[in-house]
Design a protein around this motif. Sequence first.
Motif, mmCIF file in Angstrom:
data_model
loop_
_atom_site.group_PDB
_atom_site.id
_atom_site.type_symbol
_atom_site.label_atom_id
_atom_site.label_comp_id
_atom_site.label_asym_id
_atom_site.label_seq_id
_atom_site.Cartn_x
_atom_site.Cartn_y
_atom_site.Cartn_z
ATOM 1 N N HIS A 20 23.932 -5.671 114.552
ATOM 2 C CA HIS A 20 22.863 -4.776 114.109
ATOM 3 C C HIS A 20 21.939 -4.387 115.256
ATOM 4 N N VAL B 217 28.082 -2.516 109.787
ATOM 5 C CA VAL B 217 27.641 -1.471 110.713
ATOM 6 C C VAL B 217 27.319 -0.175 109.978
ATOM 7 N N GLU C 185 18.870 -2.285 109.625
ATOM 8 C CA GLU C 185 18.401 -1.866 110.950
ATOM 9 C C GLU C 185 16.906 -1.587 110.917
ATOM 10 N N LYS D 248 21.619 1.643 120.112
ATOM 11 C CA LYS D 248 22.375 2.884 120.331
ATOM 12 C C LYS D 248 21.672 4.056 119.652
ATOM 13 N N LYS D 249 21.218 3.855 118.412
ATOM 14 C CA LYS D 249 20.566 4.936 117.682
ATOM 15 C C LYS D 249 19.219 5.303 118.286
ATOM 16 N N ARG E 138 22.807 -4.162 118.381
ATOM 17 C CA ARG E 138 23.570 -3.248 119.235
ATOM 18 C C ARG E 138 23.556 -1.827 118.667
ATOM 19 N N THR E 139 23.808 -1.688 117.367
ATOM 20 C CA THR E 139 23.812 -0.349 116.770
ATOM 21 C C THR E 139 22.400 0.236 116.721
#
Length: 230
Positions: A202, A95, A163, A208-209, A204-205
Motif C-alpha cells: 500500500h 492493490v 491508501e 506512485k500515485k 508503494r502504490t
Amino acid sequence: MKHATILIADDEVEIADLVALHMEKEGHKIIKVHDGEAAVHAIQKHTPDLAILDIMMPKMDGYEVTRQIREQQHTLPIIFLSAKASDFDKITGLVIGSDDYMTKPFNPMELVARVQAQLRRTMQFNQVSSKHSSPLEAGGLSIDPEQRQVMLYGETVALTPKEFDILFLLASHPKKVFRAENIFQRVWGEAYFEGQNTVMVHIRTLRKKLGDQDHTLIKTVWGVGYTFYG
C-alpha cells in the motif's frame, strides 16, 4: 456497534445464502446479487456499508467491480471471498482497492469477525476524522478528511480507502515514525500477524500515485517504519 447494510455478490447461490444467514444473525441488512454488473448497480443504488465480493463472477469479475466503484469514489470496505488463493491474487485484490481477502472454503465465523472488524475500523476512523474537519496541507498536497479527498497541486488523486487511511494517519502525525505493525493495527483494525507486506504494498502504490518516487513525502526509516515529512 450499529447494524449495517451489507452487499453480498457471489454467483454460487448456496454460498451467498450461507454468508447472508450468518450476517443476518448479527442483525445486518443484506442485499444479495449474483453477478458483477448487478453488484455495481446495487452499490450505486443502495450505498451499503460493506461489500463481500466473489472474484470469478459472470458479466464482470470482482476486480473490475472494485475498480469501477473506487473510481466513483465509493469508500465502503470491500472483502474478497474467493477460491483464488495465490499470493498474486491476494496482492492484486489489495492493490486495486479491497480491504481484506478470504479464500474458499472458509469459516463463516471468521468472516463475521472480519466484517465486524472492518465496520468497527470505519466507525472509529470517522470519529477521528470528525476531530480533524479542516484539510491537512503539506506543500502542494491537501488531504480533506470529511470528503476523503486528496488533491495534489489542484489535481484530484484517486486513492483507495486504505491508501487514504494510511496517508491521513501519517500526515496527521508529521515526523512521527510508525512501525508497519502500528499502521496495520490502526488502519485495518486487526491484530498484526503477517501484515508487513500488506502495508509495504500500500505504501508503494500510495507513493506512485502521489509522484513520491524519491520518498520526500513518505520516508522509510530503515529497520523501523514510515514517517510523513511533507
